[in-house]
Design a protein around this motif. Sequence first.
Motif, short mmCIF file in Angstrom:
data_model
loop_
_atom_site.label_atom_id
_atom_site.label_comp_id
_atom_site.label_asym_id
_atom_site.label_seq_id
_atom_site.Cartn_x
_atom_site.Cartn_y
_atom_site.Cartn_z
N LEU A 11 70.66 41.28 -66.90
CA LEU A 11 70.98 42.56 -67.22
C LEU A 11 71.16 42.66 -68.60
O LEU A 11 71.59 41.88 -69.24
N VAL A 12 70.87 43.91 -68.95
CA VAL A 12 70.84 44.13 -70.42
C VAL A 12 71.16 45.48 -70.69
O VAL A 12 70.72 46.29 -69.95
N GLN A 13 71.80 46.01 -71.82
CA GLN A 13 71.99 47.29 -72.24
C GLN A 13 70.75 48.02 -72.73
O GLN A 13 69.80 47.44 -73.38
N ALA A 14 70.60 49.31 -72.69
CA ALA A 14 69.74 50.19 -73.03
C ALA A 14 69.48 49.81 -74.60
O ALA A 14 70.54 49.95 -75.16
N GLY A 15 68.30 49.61 -75.18
CA GLY A 15 67.92 49.47 -76.57
C GLY A 15 68.25 48.09 -76.88
O GLY A 15 67.41 47.50 -77.66
N GLY A 16 68.34 47.10 -75.68
CA GLY A 16 68.27 45.43 -75.95
C GLY A 16 66.91 44.94 -75.27
O GLY A 16 65.73 45.74 -75.38
N SER A 17 66.89 43.80 -75.75
CA SER A 17 65.69 42.97 -75.37
C SER A 17 65.76 41.83 -74.55
O SER A 17 66.77 41.24 -74.38
N LEU A 18 64.79 41.45 -73.85
CA LEU A 18 64.87 40.32 -72.93
C LEU A 18 63.29 39.61 -73.17
O LEU A 18 62.40 40.44 -73.48
N ARG A 19 63.20 38.40 -73.06
CA ARG A 19 61.92 37.68 -72.91
C ARG A 19 61.62 36.97 -71.63
O ARG A 19 62.30 36.06 -71.26
N LEU A 20 60.76 37.41 -71.08
CA LEU A 20 60.29 36.83 -69.42
C LEU A 20 59.22 35.90 -69.92
O LEU A 20 58.46 35.84 -70.80
N SER A 21 59.40 34.77 -69.06
CA SER A 21 58.23 33.78 -69.31
C SER A 21 57.72 33.38 -67.91
O SER A 21 58.75 33.52 -66.84
N CYS A 22 56.62 32.80 -67.64
CA CYS A 22 56.07 32.53 -66.42
C CYS A 22 55.22 31.38 -66.64
O CYS A 22 54.23 31.16 -67.16
N ALA A 23 55.75 30.01 -66.15
CA ALA A 23 55.12 28.81 -66.01
C ALA A 23 54.07 28.49 -64.96
O ALA A 23 54.83 29.12 -63.65
N GLY A 114 53.99 35.40 -58.70
CA GLY A 114 55.12 34.63 -58.50
C GLY A 114 56.20 35.14 -57.64
O GLY A 114 55.77 36.19 -57.11
N GLN A 115 57.23 34.66 -57.77
CA GLN A 115 58.20 35.39 -56.75
C GLN A 115 59.16 36.47 -57.27
O GLN A 115 59.88 37.24 -56.67
N GLY A 116 58.85 36.77 -58.70
CA GLY A 116 59.77 37.80 -59.24
C GLY A 116 60.99 37.52 -59.87
O GLY A 116 61.79 36.58 -59.67
N THR A 117 61.20 38.27 -61.01
CA THR A 117 62.44 38.05 -61.51
C THR A 117 63.05 39.53 -61.85
O THR A 117 62.51 40.59 -62.36
N GLN A 118 64.51 39.61 -61.60
CA GLN A 118 65.05 41.08 -61.70
C GLN A 118 65.52 41.47 -63.18
O GLN A 118 66.18 40.66 -63.85
N VAL A 119 65.03 42.39 -63.54
CA VAL A 119 65.39 42.78 -64.71
C VAL A 119 66.08 44.31 -64.67
O VAL A 119 65.72 45.13 -63.98
N THR A 120 67.41 44.34 -65.22
CA THR A 120 68.17 45.65 -64.83
C THR A 120 68.54 46.20 -66.48
O THR A 120 69.18 45.04 -67.07
N VAL A 121 68.51 47.36 -66.74
CA VAL A 121 68.78 47.94 -67.84
C VAL A 121 69.81 49.20 -67.58
O VAL A 121 69.70 49.85 -66.69
N SER A 122 71.02 48.76 -68.23
CA SER A 122 72.13 49.81 -67.91
C SER A 122 72.22 50.75 -68.99
O SER A 122 71.76 50.42 -70.28
N SER A 123 72.59 51.97 -68.66
CA SER A 123 72.72 52.98 -69.60
C SER A 123 74.09 53.06 -70.43
O SER A 123 74.80 52.49 -70.17
#
Length: 123
Positions: A11-23, A114-123
């Motif tokens: 979960l991240v706020q709008a304007g923020g950043s996340l880094r996904l990785s896939c092994a 892959g099985q997927g990972t949830q990304v949620t961006v709040s306003s």
Amino acid sequence: QVQLVELGGGLVQAGGSLRLSCAASGRTFSGYVMGWFRQAPGKEREFVAAINRSGGRTYYADSVKGRFTISRDNAKNTVYLQMNSLKPEDTAVYYCAAKDSILVTTTTDYKYWGQGTQVTVSS
């Protein structure tokens, strides 16, 4: 056979950043084109980004161009998706995918997922 495991959602706020990785495990990682896709509730799975086998060429959906960056480290059998300036409309389950091909495509014709990972961006 290739097994893919995504990490890094959250979960991240709008304007923020996340880094996904896939092994990836299994056959030689460098022989696979890699892609990221996402699926929001009630919507079809859509292309986000893809990268060729060497990492020298990348492709993006218009909706993420300039904000997301796909990269890979063939020595670590890992592909990444750096997501900056996140928007609420980026909220989705993100999937890593692989295909045994030299041709990069933006459709869902990838063989391994892959099985997927949830990304949620709040306003």
